[in-house]
Design a protein around this motif. Structure first.
Motif, PDB file in Angstrom:
ATOM      1  N   ASN A  28     -38.893 -14.530  39.678  1.00 34.18           N
ATOM      2  CA  ASN A  28     -39.392 -14.123  40.830  1.00 34.18           C
ATOM      3  C   ASN A  28     -38.717 -12.923  41.104  1.00 34.18           C
ATOM      4  N   HIS A  29     -37.385 -12.952  40.899  1.00 31.63           N
ATOM      5  CA  HIS A  29     -36.375 -11.398  41.415  1.00 31.63           C
ATOM      6  C   HIS A  29     -37.149 -10.650  40.484  1.00 31.63           C
ATOM      7  N   SER A  30     -37.264 -10.321  39.428  1.00 27.93           N
ATOM      8  CA  SER A  30     -37.262  -8.811  38.575  1.00 27.93           C
ATOM      9  C   SER A  30     -38.739  -8.891  37.445  1.00 27.93           C
ATOM     10  N   LYS A  31     -39.460  -8.994  38.009  1.00 28.97           N
ATOM     11  CA  LYS A  31     -41.051  -8.605  37.001  1.00 28.97           C
ATOM     12  C   LYS A  31     -40.518  -7.302  35.622  1.00 28.97           C
ATOM     13  N   SER A  32     -39.676  -6.495  36.210  1.00 28.26           N
ATOM     14  CA  SER A  32     -39.728  -5.650  34.940  1.00 28.26           C
ATOM     15  C   SER A  32     -39.110  -6.156  34.055  1.00 28.26           C
ATOM     16  N   PHE A  33     -37.930  -6.892  34.304  1.00 25.30           N
ATOM     17  CA  PHE A  33     -36.723  -7.291  33.222  1.00 25.30           C
ATOM     18  C   PHE A  33     -37.529  -8.110  32.916  1.00 25.30           C
ATOM     19  N   LYS A  39     -39.676 -10.607  26.121  1.00 22.98           N
ATOM     20  CA  LYS A  39     -40.165 -10.599  24.556  1.00 22.98           C
ATOM     21  C   LYS A  39     -38.982 -10.818  23.226  1.00 22.98           C
ATOM     22  N   LEU A  40     -37.820 -11.288  23.815  1.00 24.83           N
ATOM     23  CA  LEU A  40     -37.000 -11.196  22.604  1.00 24.83           C
ATOM     24  C   LEU A  40     -37.057 -12.938  21.890  1.00 24.83           C
ATOM     25  N   HIS A 238     -29.737  -5.116  17.477  1.00 24.63           N
ATOM     26  CA  HIS A 238     -30.378  -5.892  16.668  1.00 24.63           C
ATOM     27  C   HIS A 238     -31.952  -5.525  16.600  1.00 24.63           C
ATOM     28  N   LYS A 239     -32.826  -5.442  15.800  1.00 25.48           N
ATOM     29  CA  LYS A 239     -33.760  -5.182  15.487  1.00 25.48           C
ATOM     30  C   LYS A 239     -34.893  -5.626  16.573  1.00 25.48           C
ATOM     31  N   ASP A 240     -34.997  -7.311  16.142  1.00 25.46           N
ATOM     32  CA  ASP A 240     -35.586  -8.427  17.034  1.00 25.46           C
ATOM     33  C   ASP A 240     -35.501  -7.816  18.477  1.00 25.46           C
ATOM     34  N   CYS A 241     -34.145  -6.775  19.284  1.00 29.02           N
ATOM     35  CA  CYS A 241     -33.907  -6.905  20.339  1.00 29.02           C
ATOM     36  C   CYS A 241     -34.776  -5.219  21.404  1.00 29.02           C
ATOM     37  N   GLN A 242     -34.639  -4.606  20.012  1.00 28.24           N
ATOM     38  CA  GLN A 242     -34.475  -3.312  20.608  1.00 28.24           C
ATOM     39  C   GLN A 242     -36.260  -3.273  21.115  1.00 28.24           C
ATOM     40  N   GLU A 243     -36.927  -2.969  21.243  1.00 30.01           N
ATOM     41  CA  GLU A 243     -38.227  -3.144  21.513  1.00 30.01           C
ATOM     42  C   GLU A 243     -37.687  -3.532  23.417  1.00 30.01           C
ATOM     43  N   ALA A 244     -36.832  -4.654  23.276  1.00 33.99           N
ATOM     44  CA  ALA A 244     -36.795  -5.351  24.753  1.00 33.99           C
ATOM     45  C   ALA A 244     -36.325  -3.992  25.553  1.00 33.99           C
ATOM     46  N   LEU A 245     -35.150  -3.649  24.657  1.00 29.07           N
ATOM     47  CA  LEU A 245     -33.823  -2.999  25.353  1.00 29.07           C
ATOM     48  C   LEU A 245     -34.891  -1.492  25.945  1.00 29.07           C
ATOM     49  N   LEU A 247     -38.319  -1.734  26.458  1.00 29.45           N
ATOM     50  CA  LEU A 247     -38.716  -1.593  27.545  1.00 29.45           C
ATOM     51  C   LEU A 247     -37.941  -1.408  28.559  1.00 29.45           C
ATOM     52  N   SER A 248     -37.029  -1.905  28.813  1.00 29.95           N
ATOM     53  CA  SER A 248     -35.642  -1.440  30.215  1.00 29.95           C
ATOM     54  C   SER A 248     -36.238  -1.023  31.060  1.00 29.95           C
ATOM     55  N   ILE A 249     -35.767   0.164  29.511  1.00 34.97           N
ATOM     56  CA  ILE A 249     -35.295   1.961  30.038  1.00 34.97           C
ATOM     57  C   ILE A 249     -36.436   1.802  30.487  1.00 34.97           C
ATOM     58  N   TYR A 250     -37.353   2.657  29.701  1.00 29.64           N
ATOM     59  CA  TYR A 250     -38.328   2.871  30.068  1.00 29.64           C
ATOM     60  C   TYR A 250     -39.538   1.904  31.211  1.00 29.64           C
ATOM     61  N   PHE A 251     -39.158   1.391  31.624  1.00 30.83           N
ATOM     62  CA  PHE A 251     -40.120   0.838  33.226  1.00 30.83           C
ATOM     63  C   PHE A 251     -38.969   1.137  34.133  1.00 30.83           C
ATOM     64  N   TYR A 252     -37.700   1.143  33.932  1.00 33.37           N
ATOM     65  CA  TYR A 252     -36.852   1.612  34.866  1.00 33.37           C
ATOM     66  C   TYR A 252     -37.025   3.003  35.399  1.00 33.37           C
ATOM     67  N   LYS A 253     -36.745   3.778  34.401  1.00 31.75           N
ATOM     68  CA  LYS A 253     -37.437   5.266  33.829  1.00 31.75           C
ATOM     69  C   LYS A 253     -38.628   5.560  34.884  1.00 31.75           C
ATOM     70  N   GLY A 254     -39.702   5.043  34.831  1.00 26.22           N
ATOM     71  CA  GLY A 254     -40.560   4.894  35.282  1.00 26.22           C
ATOM     72  C   GLY A 254     -40.950   4.224  36.900  1.00 26.22           C
ATOM     73  N   ILE A 255     -39.415   3.673  37.345  1.00 24.53           N
ATOM     74  CA  ILE A 255     -40.072   3.794  38.647  1.00 24.53           C
ATOM     75  C   ILE A 255     -39.488   5.247  39.234  1.00 24.53           C
ATOM     76  N   LEU A 256     -38.547   5.840  38.772  1.00 22.97           N
ATOM     77  CA  LEU A 256     -38.759   7.204  39.700  1.00 22.97           C
ATOM     78  C   LEU A 256     -39.777   8.488  39.378  1.00 22.97           C
ATOM     79  N   ASN A 257     -40.762   7.871  38.435  1.00 22.12           N
ATOM     80  CA  ASN A 257     -41.658   8.921  38.266  1.00 22.12           C
ATOM     81  C   ASN A 257     -42.953   7.963  39.232  1.00 22.12           C
ATOM     82  N   SER A 258     -42.709   6.821  39.573  1.00 17.54           N
ATOM     83  CA  SER A 258     -43.442   6.293  40.894  1.00 17.54           C
ATOM     84  C   SER A 258     -42.572   6.641  41.606  1.00 17.54           C
TER      85      SER A 258
END
Length: 292
Positions: A28-33, A39-40, A238-245, A247-258
């Motif tokens: 409800n409070h952080s759709k990006s996170f 996905k973890l 951890h390999k099974d956490c790399q994509e989620a982490l 994505l969190s970086i990319y989503f937040y960096k994406g806010i700057l571009n928005s």
């Protein structure tokens, strides 16, 4: 510390209803996170949802309820929790298996509360150093909370986790300049405003001119530097956490571009990463991870 997989699974299942409330809170409070960390693997995702719910209560105590007594109550509950007396709230119960399973950084939880105390007695930062110190307490501390869940070598990547939190906090500040001003908070450092000739009057009027854009880009560049440094920790995640982490970086960096795409309108518009852009970032993350 519980290490056997069957024991961990059983412990997490005992708190299923509490974890469901934690998941609802972050959704409800952080759709990006939520999109990133959902996905973890299940137990790791639930652990992060529980930590988020604690942080949400800390943040809301000041930003929503404007009640320092509520924050002080949370601090007393943290004392009790760490002493083995579990407060009767859903996120504390959910944190029980998290602390039983992972070697959590206890001080980072107190640091988060200190950051909220800084917001209660808010003063505009004088310098960039003060801004980044504040950003550690309210956000870098969260990076330290999450590390034991994401890595077996948290001490080796402590600085990168802090840098990621700081970058995200600066991003929040750049996204919410108008909203924060209306709440009588200016997080832009005085020295940086003076350097770029941005006045309080121009912030009040929501003026977007060359001076404002140069200031905004100065802070955005600093955030992007911190994101780049933080991204170097992926090999120790951890390999099974790399994509989620990532994505969190990319989503937040994406806010700057928005914000850039909206011509720096951050006074009366809340910028976010659109779904079409998220799909592009998913693919970018997958391509990058192939290089590790």
């Amino acid at each position: 510390m519980i290490k056997r997989k069957d024991d961990v699974t059983k412990l997490f299942s005992m708190y299923e209803s509490d974890f469901a409330l934690c998941e609802e809170t972050i959704r409800n409070h952080s759709k990006s996170f939520y999109k990133a960390f959902s996905k973890l693997p299940k137990q790791k995702a639930l652990s992060i949802f529980a930590i988020y719910s604690f942080c949400r209560e800390a943040d809301d105590s000041i930003d929503v309820y404007r009640d320092v007594d509520r924050l002080n109550k949370l601090k007393r509950e943290l004392d009790d929790f760490l002493a083995g007396k579990i407060p009767d709230r859903y996120f504390w119960r959910a944190l029980v298996p998290v602390f039983e399973t992972y070697e959590m950084n206890q001080q980072s939880f107190y640091d988060m509360l200190l950051g909220q105390e800084m917001d209660w007695a808010f003063q505009q930062p004088e310098t960039q150093t003060e801004l980044e110190e504040y950003s550690y307490y309210v956000a870098g501390s969260v990076g330290l909370m999450l590390l034991p869940i994401l890595s077996d070598r948290p001490d080796e990547i402590r600085s990168q986790a802090i840098q990621l939190g700081e970058a995200m906090q600066i991003t929040n500040i750049l996204r919410d300049i108008g909203e924060d001003y209306n709440n009588q908070r200016i997080y832009l450092p005085k020295e940086i405003m003076e350097r770029f000739d941005v006045s309080l009057d121009s912030l009040e009027k929501g003026t977007i001119n060359d001076s404002f854009i140069e200031l905004w880009e100065y802070e955005a560049t600093r955030a992007e530097q911190l994101y780049s440094k933080a991204q170097t920790m992926l090999a120790s995640i951890h390999k099974d956490c790399q994509e989620a982490l990532l994505l969190s970086i990319y989503f937040y960096k994406g806010i700057l571009n928005s914000v850039r795409q909206s011509n720096y309108q951050c006074f009366n518009k809340r910028n976010f990463v659109k779904k079409s852009q998220q799909l592009e970032l998913y693919q970018k993350a997958k391509n990058y991870l192939k290089t590790l």
